[in-house]
Design an enzyme around this catalytic site. Structure first.
Site, mmCIF file in Angstrom:
data_model
loop_
_atom_site.group_PDB
_atom_site.id
_atom_site.type_symbol
_atom_site.label_atom_id
_atom_site.label_comp_id
_atom_site.label_asym_id
_atom_site.label_seq_id
_atom_site.Cartn_x
_atom_site.Cartn_y
_atom_site.Cartn_z
ATOM 1 C CB CYS A 70 1.696 8.773 2.523
ATOM 2 S SG CYS A 70 1.955 10.120 1.345
ATOM 3 C CG HIS A 102 6.990 0.763 -2.651
ATOM 4 N ND1 HIS A 102 6.728 1.903 -3.375
ATOM 5 C CD2 HIS A 102 6.603 1.025 -1.376
ATOM 6 C CE1 HIS A 102 6.218 2.823 -2.561
ATOM 7 N NE2 HIS A 102 6.130 2.318 -1.352
ATOM 8 C CD GLU A 106 2.364 7.990 -4.943
ATOM 9 O OE1 GLU A 106 1.382 7.797 -4.192
ATOM 10 O OE2 GLU A 106 3.157 8.946 -4.798
ATOM 11 N NE ARG A 107 -1.496 0.563 -2.440
ATOM 12 C CZ ARG A 107 -1.376 -0.132 -1.304
ATOM 13 N NH1 ARG A 107 -1.705 -1.427 -1.261
ATOM 14 N NH2 ARG A 107 -0.881 0.444 -0.217
ATOM 15 C CB CYS A 139 6.545 8.018 -4.697
ATOM 16 S SG CYS A 139 5.800 6.722 -3.673
ATOM 17 N N GLY A 140 7.633 9.360 -1.593
ATOM 18 C CA GLY A 140 8.615 9.200 -0.517
ATOM 19 C C GLY A 140 8.883 7.737 -0.210
ATOM 20 N N GLY A 177 8.261 5.340 -2.098
ATOM 21 C CA GLY A 177 8.819 4.745 -3.315
ATOM 22 C C GLY A 177 10.317 4.959 -3.406
HETATM 23 N N1 LIG Z 1 0.116 5.447 -3.252
HETATM 24 C C1 LIG Z 1 0.677 4.939 -1.982
HETATM 25 C C2 LIG Z 1 0.350 5.933 -0.839
HETATM 26 C C3 LIG Z 1 1.096 7.251 -1.003
HETATM 27 C C4 LIG Z 1 2.590 7.053 -1.076
HETATM 28 C C5 LIG Z 1 3.418 8.250 -1.543
HETATM 29 N N2 LIG Z 1 2.683 9.443 -1.862
HETATM 30 C C6 LIG Z 1 4.588 8.517 -0.603
HETATM 31 O O1 LIG Z 1 5.071 9.655 -0.538
HETATM 32 O O2 LIG Z 1 5.046 7.531 0.036
HETATM 33 C C7 LIG Z 1 0.061 3.562 -1.679
HETATM 34 O O3 LIG Z 1 -1.034 3.275 -2.172
HETATM 35 O O4 LIG Z 1 0.713 2.791 -0.951
#
Ligand SMILES: N[C@H](CCC[C@H](N)C(=O)O)C(=O)O
Length: 277
Positions: free
Chosen positions: A75, A160, A209-210, A218-219, A221
């Site tokens: 994350c 991703h 987001e998953r 989403c960082g 992302g």
């Molecule tokens: N949903 C993401 C986790 C949080 C990623 C996102 N909040 C970030 O800032 O990278 C996953 O299941 O891989």
């Protein structure tokens, strides 16, 4: 169980941050979902746990639990928040830190306004994303309801898929996002980014987001989108990523190099919750 937490966000991607450095904080998936619930709980996209570690060269363990209760390995927005959190709470005297998740290690520099993160090298090997494909490629295709959707795929420590779109405002984020998130091509599901190239040094991005749905930012992302678009030759080594919640600056010279992310981390409030009430 009474649990103290700090609510933080990074460009609107919001978190419940818990200090588990002094004592373990065993959370069930149901308790995570309760914390994340925006009506019956605190409300957040992810719950972040900071833990001690005895791993050489690592300062803190860092666990990430999505709003749906699933634990994941990365994350990007969250690591900027937990880095600021441990510095401000005096859990460390250093402002250059290494965090270890279940899949990756990140080196973080906490400055006054921004937090700079070495996110490691993007991973394109399908086996390590994971993605069900025989070999790495610039593009893959997923067929949904007789329509073929082309995407790039990468791991930043989490999976991703990135789709190139003409206009993110018109992108099918909330309809196609969940279909691709759970597509059979992704054995561990995936985060789905919809990217519009504005210039070689600027993109617009929305992310489904998953385990959390569409977030304001989403960082990982943003990092994954830049890595995929760099591979397609449509962006350069320094890219400003405009997300609905704000902007991140991503730097990646290309394969063989680490990718860097710079952005803010903000506090909202301190609180506590009693799961027995
Ligand atoms: N949903 C993401 C986790 C949080 C990623 C996102 N909040 C970030 O800032 O990278 C996953 O299941 O891989």
């Amino acid at each position: 169980m009474k649990l103290e937490f700090t609510k933080m966000h990074a460009l609107g991607n919001d978190f419940v941050v818990i200090d588990a450095t002094r004592a373990a904080v065993p959370l069930t998936a149901g308790q995570v979902r309760r914390l994340a619930d925006r009506r019956r709980g605190v409300g957040c996209d992810q719950v972040l746990l900071v833990e001690p570690t005895d791993e050489q060269g690592v300062d803190f363990g860092y666990r990430i639990l999505n709003a749906d209760g699933t634990e994941v390995g990365q994350c990007g927005n969250g690591v900027r928040c937990v880095a600021r959190y441990v510095v401000d709470r005096g859990l460390t005297q250093r402002d250059e830190l290494v965090f270890a998740t279940r899949t990756t290690r990140m080196r973080v520099e906490v400055d006054a306004a921004q937090v700079i993160v070495n996110m490691g090298e993007p991973i394109f090997d399908p086996m390590r994303i994971p993605l069900d494909a025989p070999r790495a490629a610039d593009r893959y295709t997923a067929t949904i309801d007789d329509t073929a959707w082309m995407f790039g795929a990468v791991s930043m420590g989490n999976p991703h898929a990135v789709l190139l779109v003409e206009d993110v405002d018109q992108a099918p984020v909330t309809t196609l996002g969940p279909r691709l998130e759970t597509h059979a091509l992704f054995p561990q599901r995936a985060n789905i980014g919809f990217a519009e190239v504005v210039a070689t040094d600027e993109i617009r991005l929305r992310v489904w987001e998953r385990g959390a749905g569409e977030t304001e930012a989403c960082g990982s992302g943003a990092c994954g989108a830049v890595a995929v678009l760099h591979g397609l030759g449509v962006v350069g080594p320094q890219v400003r990523v405009q997300l609905p919640g704000g902007q991140l600056d991503i730097r990646w010279p290309g394969p063989g190099h680490d990718l860097w992310m710079e952005g803010p981390a903000s506090y909202v409030f301190e609180g506590h919750i009693d799961f027995n009430r």
